[in-house]
Design an enzyme around this catalytic site. Structure first.
Site, PDB file in Angstrom:
ATOM      1  N   GLU A 203      54.327  39.110  39.900  1.00  0.00           N
ATOM      2  CA  GLU A 203      53.878  38.162  40.907  1.00  0.00           C
ATOM      3  C   GLU A 203      54.399  38.566  42.292  1.00  0.00           C
ATOM      4  O   GLU A 203      55.384  39.306  42.391  1.00  0.00           O
ATOM      5  CB  GLU A 203      54.420  36.765  40.555  1.00  0.00           C
ATOM      6  CG  GLU A 203      53.936  36.218  39.214  1.00  0.00           C
ATOM      7  CD  GLU A 203      52.505  35.694  39.257  1.00  0.00           C
ATOM      8  OE1 GLU A 203      51.699  36.168  40.088  1.00  0.00           O
ATOM      9  OE2 GLU A 203      52.195  34.817  38.436  1.00  0.00           O
TER      10      GLU A 203
ATOM     11  N   ASN B  85      46.211  36.633  43.488  1.00  0.00           N
ATOM     12  CA  ASN B  85      47.310  36.749  44.463  1.00  0.00           C
ATOM     13  C   ASN B  85      47.801  38.197  44.571  1.00  0.00           C
ATOM     14  O   ASN B  85      48.847  38.453  45.152  1.00  0.00           O
ATOM     15  CB  ASN B  85      48.466  35.808  44.083  1.00  0.00           C
ATOM     16  CG  ASN B  85      49.011  36.105  42.692  1.00  0.00           C
ATOM     17  OD1 ASN B  85      48.583  37.056  42.046  1.00  0.00           O
ATOM     18  ND2 ASN B  85      49.954  35.301  42.242  1.00  0.00           N
TER      19      ASN B  85
ATOM     20  N   ASP C 156      51.386  43.098  29.090  1.00  0.00           N
ATOM     21  CA  ASP C 156      52.145  41.850  29.139  1.00  0.00           C
ATOM     22  C   ASP C 156      51.775  40.905  28.004  1.00  0.00           C
ATOM     23  O   ASP C 156      50.808  41.147  27.268  1.00  0.00           O
ATOM     24  CB  ASP C 156      51.941  41.165  30.500  1.00  0.00           C
ATOM     25  CG  ASP C 156      50.483  41.107  30.940  1.00  0.00           C
ATOM     26  OD1 ASP C 156      49.596  41.361  30.098  1.00  0.00           O
ATOM     27  OD2 ASP C 156      50.228  40.816  32.105  1.00  0.00           O
TER      28      ASP C 156
ATOM     29  N   HIS D 284      48.557  40.129  41.999  1.00  0.00           N
ATOM     30  CA  HIS D 284      49.486  40.558  40.958  1.00  0.00           C
ATOM     31  C   HIS D 284      48.861  41.606  40.040  1.00  0.00           C
ATOM     32  O   HIS D 284      47.649  41.641  39.852  1.00  0.00           O
ATOM     33  CB  HIS D 284      50.081  39.374  40.168  1.00  0.00           C
ATOM     34  CG  HIS D 284      49.199  38.708  39.169  1.00  0.00           C
ATOM     35  ND1 HIS D 284      49.233  37.357  38.925  1.00  0.00           N
ATOM     36  CD2 HIS D 284      48.283  39.197  38.303  1.00  0.00           C
ATOM     37  CE1 HIS D 284      48.378  37.059  37.971  1.00  0.00           C
ATOM     38  NE2 HIS D 284      47.788  38.159  37.574  1.00  0.00           N
TER      39      HIS D 284
HETATM   40  C1  GLP Z   1      46.324  37.926  34.037  1.00  0.00           C
HETATM   41  C2  GLP Z   1      46.892  39.244  33.520  1.00  0.00           C
HETATM   42  C3  GLP Z   1      46.600  40.388  34.450  1.00  0.00           C
HETATM   43  C4  GLP Z   1      45.148  40.357  34.880  1.00  0.00           C
HETATM   44  C5  GLP Z   1      44.878  39.073  35.622  1.00  0.00           C
HETATM   45  C6  GLP Z   1      43.464  38.969  36.168  1.00  0.00           C
HETATM   46  O1  GLP Z   1      47.187  37.189  34.821  1.00  0.00           O
HETATM   47  N1  GLP Z   1      48.298  39.186  33.294  1.00  0.00           N
HETATM   48  O2  GLP Z   1      46.920  41.608  33.796  1.00  0.00           O
HETATM   49  O3  GLP Z   1      44.860  41.464  35.664  1.00  0.00           O
HETATM   50  O4  GLP Z   1      45.110  38.004  34.729  1.00  0.00           O
HETATM   51  O5  GLP Z   1      42.628  38.384  35.244  1.00  0.00           O
HETATM   52  P1  GLP Z   1      41.069  38.312  35.356  1.00  0.00           P
HETATM   53  O6  GLP Z   1      40.557  39.672  35.060  1.00  0.00           O
HETATM   54  O7  GLP Z   1      40.645  37.320  34.315  1.00  0.00           O
HETATM   55  O8  GLP Z   1      40.753  37.871  36.752  1.00  0.00           O
END
Ligand code: GLP
Length: 233
Positions: free
Chosen positions: A139, A132, A63, A134
């Site tokens: 989402e 959440n 993404d 995702h």
């Molecule tokens: C972002 C990314 C996700 C990732 C998530 C969790 O929103 N789009 O791909 O898994 O964050 O991030 P973190 O590893 O910093 O908790």
């Protein structure tokens, strides 16, 4: 699903790195799906330290924030270059991230989806998970978005990620993200989840109902999904 419980973030990072390194060794022309966020940072460090040969590897990232330029320090393109690509011998032309500056986001999503298919799909997809549930920027929703799409981010996600921005109001409100079908098309999936604050949502995703309200729950249906986590006893 295979679940590997580790005692620490470092061990989780080593285990995930070893799985990715094994894939690279077994198929030096692999297409790797990569993720951003704080979770995979240790994985990338451990892979860099192994000094493996990435010259034949192609990568596709999950993404990108919509509206950020590739050289914006908050963009996922910048994150990948800084934390991974510039430390390994990968051909930068073979590293792909959705273009957050595209004037027509729908066209960019269609291009990115077609690119993944043209590459023959992803051999191994690394995933993190949001608080959440995702995955990528899929989402919680009433249905699973299938393909790469332009999505408006949840308040919870904006709050969680705004901490990385000098001015939290600069955090983009939308992103371009692979869809659930895109992700599920990977031949192997590797989900890394770290931190006690994600234990409950991880249990819900792994053992609860398969629902688009908890996007990661769909991984229960994947034929080759490994979860590596330091947050389950
Ligand atoms: C972002 C990314 C996700 C990732 C998530 C969790 O929103 N789009 O791909 O898994 O964050 O991030 P973190 O590893 O910093 O908790």
């Amino acid at each position: 699903m295979k679940i590997i419980k580790t005692g620490s973030y470092e061990e989780m990072s080593r285990v995930t790195a070893d799985i990715i390194l094994a894939q690279v060794k077994q198929k030096p022309a692999s297409v790797l799906g990569l993720a951003t966020g704080s979770t995979p940072l240790g994985t990338y460090k451990a892979i860099i330290a192994a000094k493996a040969d990435f010259s034949g590897i192609t990568t596709v990232n999950l993404d990108e924030y919509y509206g950020l330029k590739p050289d914006d320090p908050q963009s996922y393109r910048y994150f990948m270059d800084e934390n991974f690509f510039r430390h390994i011998n990968i051909d930068k032309a073979k590293t792909h991230v959705p273009d957050g500056t595209a004037a027509d986001p729908a066209a960019e999503c269609a291009r990115y989806e077609a690119l993944i298919q043209a590459l023959g799909g992803t051999d191994l997809q690394l995933l993190g998970m949001g608080h959440n549930g995702h995955i990528a920027f899929n989402e919680p929703a009433d249905s699973f978005p299938a393909k790469t799409h332009h999505i408006y981010l949840d308040e919870q996600t904006i709050k969680a990620n705004a901490r990385f921005f000098a001015n939290p109001n600069d955090m983009p409100k939308s992103a371009l993200s692979m869809g659930i079908k895109t992700i599920m098309g990977a031949r192997k999936i590797l989900l890394a989840v770290s931190g006690a604050d994600k234990a409950e949502i991880l249990k819900t995703a792994l053992y609860g109902a398969i629902t688009p309200k908890v996007p990661a729950s769909v991984l229960q249906l994947h034929h080759d999904c490994t979860v590596v986590t330091d947050c389950l006893d």
